[in-house]
Design a protein around this motif. Structure first.
Motif, PDB file in Angstrom:
ATOM      1  N   ARG A 203      34.954  14.206  92.058  1.00 29.88           N
ATOM      2  CA  ARG A 203      34.650  14.066  93.639  1.00 29.88           C
ATOM      3  C   ARG A 203      34.838  15.702  94.111  1.00 29.88           C
ATOM      4  O   ARG A 203      35.700  16.468  93.611  1.00 29.88           O
ATOM      5  CB  ARG A 203      35.582  13.240  94.369  1.00 29.88           C
ATOM      6  CG  ARG A 203      34.913  13.123  95.762  1.00 29.88           C
ATOM      7  CD  ARG A 203      35.778  11.964  96.308  1.00 29.88           C
ATOM      8  NE  ARG A 203      37.406  11.880  95.984  1.00 29.88           N
ATOM      9  CZ  ARG A 203      37.909  10.847  96.184  1.00 29.88           C
ATOM     10  NH1 ARG A 203      37.606   9.725  96.835  1.00 29.88           N
ATOM     11  NH2 ARG A 203      39.408  10.795  96.140  1.00 29.88           N
TER      12      ARG A 203
ATOM     13  N   GLY B  96      28.087  12.770  91.960  1.00 28.92           N
ATOM     14  CA  GLY B  96      26.480  12.618  92.529  1.00 28.92           C
ATOM     15  C   GLY B  96      25.915  13.429  91.235  1.00 28.92           C
ATOM     16  O   GLY B  96      24.806  12.892  91.268  1.00 28.92           O
TER      17      GLY B  96
ATOM     18  N   SER C  35      25.566  12.752  97.819  1.00 30.01           N
ATOM     19  CA  SER C  35      27.094  12.105  97.583  1.00 30.01           C
ATOM     20  C   SER C  35      27.911  13.260  96.887  1.00 30.01           C
ATOM     21  O   SER C  35      27.526  14.112  96.206  1.00 30.01           O
ATOM     22  CB  SER C  35      26.849  11.195  96.446  1.00 30.01           C
ATOM     23  OG  SER C  35      28.068  10.701  95.897  1.00 30.01           O
TER      24      SER C  35
ATOM     25  N   GLY D 286      28.582   2.969 100.565  1.00 26.46           N
ATOM     26  CA  GLY D 286      28.619   3.912  99.578  1.00 26.46           C
ATOM     27  C   GLY D 286      27.888   3.385  98.438  1.00 26.46           C
ATOM     28  O   GLY D 286      26.810   2.487  98.494  1.00 26.46           O
TER      29      GLY D 286
ATOM     30  N   ASP E  77      23.187   7.493  98.627  1.00 27.75           N
ATOM     31  CA  ASP E  77      23.924   7.879  99.722  1.00 27.75           C
ATOM     32  C   ASP E  77      25.623   7.507 100.035  1.00 27.75           C
ATOM     33  O   ASP E  77      25.553   6.398 100.305  1.00 27.75           O
ATOM     34  CB  ASP E  77      23.234   7.556 100.874  1.00 27.75           C
ATOM     35  CG  ASP E  77      23.599   8.517 102.232  1.00 27.75           C
ATOM     36  OD1 ASP E  77      24.102   9.392 101.994  1.00 27.75           O
ATOM     37  OD2 ASP E  77      23.016   7.963 103.155  1.00 27.75           O
ATOM     38  N   GLY E  78      26.196   8.536  99.878  1.00 32.71           N
ATOM     39  CA  GLY E  78      27.830   8.114 100.077  1.00 32.71           C
ATOM     40  C   GLY E  78      28.439   8.371  98.985  1.00 32.71           C
ATOM     41  O   GLY E  78      28.133   8.925  97.955  1.00 32.71           O
ATOM     42  N   GLN E  79      30.005   8.006  99.233  1.00 29.81           N
ATOM     43  CA  GLN E  79      30.960   8.379  98.121  1.00 29.81           C
ATOM     44  C   GLN E  79      30.605   7.142  96.927  1.00 29.81           C
ATOM     45  O   GLN E  79      30.133   6.131  97.222  1.00 29.81           O
ATOM     46  CB  GLN E  79      32.367   8.218  98.673  1.00 29.81           C
ATOM     47  CG  GLN E  79      33.442   8.186  97.515  1.00 29.81           C
ATOM     48  CD  GLN E  79      34.820   8.633  98.317  1.00 29.81           C
ATOM     49  OE1 GLN E  79      34.943   9.453  98.837  1.00 29.81           O
ATOM     50  NE2 GLN E  79      35.558   7.599  97.861  1.00 29.81           N
TER      51      GLN E  79
END
Length: 582
Positions: A574, A386, A350, A322, A312-314
């Protein structure tokens, strides 16, 4: 300088002392508070689901949550989406539950969580038990969830903001030019628009095409469910939204989107009637969080386990926030070595991030997959990095509204050459042993040879990304390249181009993992462990000491800021956008 250090150290010491005093006070309050109550479910109960309650990836029971006894304090606890869905499924066959009451329908939550809750509520309705919804306001996202109900009621002064899906991109080139900052973007992918807002003043045709297709697809994914539930045509819904015909609560009734208008007293009387009680005091109602405590319990007697890894997160190269290799690599290795863990579910939520930690995590997951099933569940977003870490799984579940794909790579470096010369009026002088020793230092632009070197790295990593997806999804590299190019897809589209296997939520992934491992009796373990406010406070205290040296020394502070910006150079997978349901 010594005085400043001493002053800051004294200030920091005072804050630490106050923090410790705060923790001691919390401990004393906790000791005086009564033990956690044993929750029971009375016969003929209504399961109340307050959509204003915090829904998150994992359930967090926060010891610093004062919302139950401090007026107007927001809750810092949350209900995990898996626990919420399991509770709704359990309630369908629970003789103690008569029906479900959805309240606070205007509240905001992730569209992916709404989709998973909606699917669970649809299954609940097949048991023959009804779902009743009441809202004082509606947005498109909140109405999407409420529309699953058998009856929808609204306050007569309900504010309706059913406007559609949107995303707003702020282009920064003009203001960066004023400060002399020039962003140098190197990328692969026609649609890889991360960074575009730093180098352009307006959106490119490819980026507009991608974003328009995405908002349309997200609208369609939710609108189809609304139209089916309310028995209206998609064309009629489009017309009403475009012409702002759903302006008042009465408009919603006239359009067939709401069944009636009721005050708070009115909905309470409706609940009395539906429950068969004589008056409101006789109505038995249990909230979702208490129902979970009463019915959804971990089976600690089960030896076999399914582990859920919450990505969960960057994706970051270091730190504890992250998705980082230093946190996730040991977790994955431990789960691979643990013979009691029979299958692993990777829950991805993500936008991606740094390439290197993504590849390290992917490699560890690949080794784990050689020994036990690896099933993936996508949350709100599983894009770029992700997708990188999860593409090779045995099976991928995605929500229809998940943002995924974005198979592309970019690198971005700022040049402050004009800032130093024209704004700050300083003259950085670099002495170097070789021609490119200061490449990426931000004091100057990259030259052609350096841009070519970065482009070569980007191309190499893009090719590797393509091959990861091709091998993991059983596609040719040429086919992956066609659907890649940095383009973002929603889950329903990703299913049609073989980026995911099935539309479904986290519970579907867990159920499939159990079948894959041949398990009937098992318990679930979650990793990394969810952090509550106390955990975060302790982390803050542990890192506070390092801040004293930095902030007490101006030179060190400037160096720290310079290095933090410089560290942003690198190669990323990203996605930059968030889509809003309004």
């Amino acid at each position: 300088m010594k005085f400043l250090k001493s002053l800051l150290a004294a200030i920091l010491g005072s804050f630490i002392a106050l923090g410790l005093l705060f923790l001691l006070t919390i401990g004393m309050i906790g000791a005086l508070m009564p033990a956690e109550e044993t929750v029971t479910v009375a016969p003929s109960s209504i399961l109340k689901i307050d959509l204003g309650a915090s829904i998150g990836e994992q359930t967090v029971s926060d010891p610093l949550d004062f919302s139950s006894f401090v007026p107007y304090a927001g809750s810092t606890s949350s209900i995990g989406i898996l626990d919420a869905v399991k509770a709704i499924d359990y309630a369908a066959t629970d003789p103690a539950i008569k029906f479900i009451y959805l309240t606070n329908c205007g509240a905001s939550n992730s569209i992916a969580y709404r989709e998973e809750l909606r699917s669970a509520l649809e299954r609940f309705r097949t048991s023959g038990k009804p779902v009743i919804a009441y809202g004082d306001n509606f947005s498109f996202g909140s109405y999407y969830l409420a529309s699953v109900a058998d009856k929808i009621y609204a306050d007569e002064f309900a504010m309706n903001n059913i406007l559609g899906v949107s995303t707003t991109i702020i282009f920064l080139k003009d203001i960066l030019d004023r400060f002399g900052v020039e962003m140098q973007l190197i990328r692969h992918g026609k649609y890889k628009s991360a960074g575009e807002q730093f180098i352009a003043s307006d959106i490119s045709d490819a980026n507009r095409e991608q974003n328009q297709a995405m908002v349309d697809a997200l609208w369609d994914a939710a609108a189809v469910s609304i139209c089916k539930s309310r028995e209206i045509s998609p064309e009629d819904l489009d017309r009403m939204v475009n012409n702002l015909e759903l302006n008042t609560a009465q408009d919603m009734v006239d359009a067939g989107l709401v069944d009636g208008l009721l005050t708070v007293n009115g909905i309470e009387q409706e609940l009395v009637t539906l429950s068969g009680a004589k008056n409101l005091k006789d109505v038995k109602m249990i909230t979702l969080d208490k129902y979970i405590k009463a019915r959804i319990r971990t089976n600690f007697k089960a030896k076999d386990k399914i582990a859920i890894i919450y990505a969960d997160g960057q994706i970051n190269p270091n730190g504890s926030d992250g998705i980082t290799e230093e946190v996730f690599q040991p977790i994955i290795r431990d789960l691979r070595a643990d013979s009691t863990v029979k299958a692993v579910v990777l829950r991805v939520n993500s936008p991606g991030g740094s390439v290197q930690p993504a590849e390290i995590i992917r490699t560890e997951l690949e080794l784990l997959q050689q020994e036990k099933p690896l099933i993936v569940s996508y949350g709100t977003m599983a894009a770029s990095g992700g997708y990188w870490i999860s593409a090779g799984a045995d099976k991928i579940y995605s929500n229809s509204t998940t943002l995924t794909g974005s198979i592309g790579v970019f690198s971005m470096l700022p040049s402050l050459e004009k800032t130093f010369k024209d704004i700050a009026h300083v003259n950085p002088v670099t002495v170097r042993s070789h021609r490119h020793a200061d490449m990426g230092s931000m004091t100057r632009k990259l030259d052609r040879q350096e841009v070519a070197a970065f482009q070569e790295q980007v191309e190499m990593i893009y090719d590797h990304f393509i091959n990861i997806v091709a091998e993991g999804r059983g596609l040719t590299p040429e086919r992956v390249d066609e659907i890649a190019q940095g383009r973002v897809w929603c889950g329903s589209e990703a299913l049609g181009i073989d980026l995911v296997n099935e539309i479904g939520g986290l519970k579907d992934a867990v159920d499939y993992a159990a079948v894959s491992a041949g398990l009937e009796d098992y318990r679930i373990e979650a990793w990394p462990k969810a952090k509550n406010s106390l955990d975060k406070l302790m982390e803050g205290l542990n890192t506070a000491g390092a801040a004293v040296e930095t902030f007490s020394d101006p030179e060190q502070l400037m160096e720290s800021l310079f290095q933090s910006v410089k560290a942003e150079k690198g190669i990323y997978a990203r996605v930059p956008y968030i889509y809003y349901f309004e």
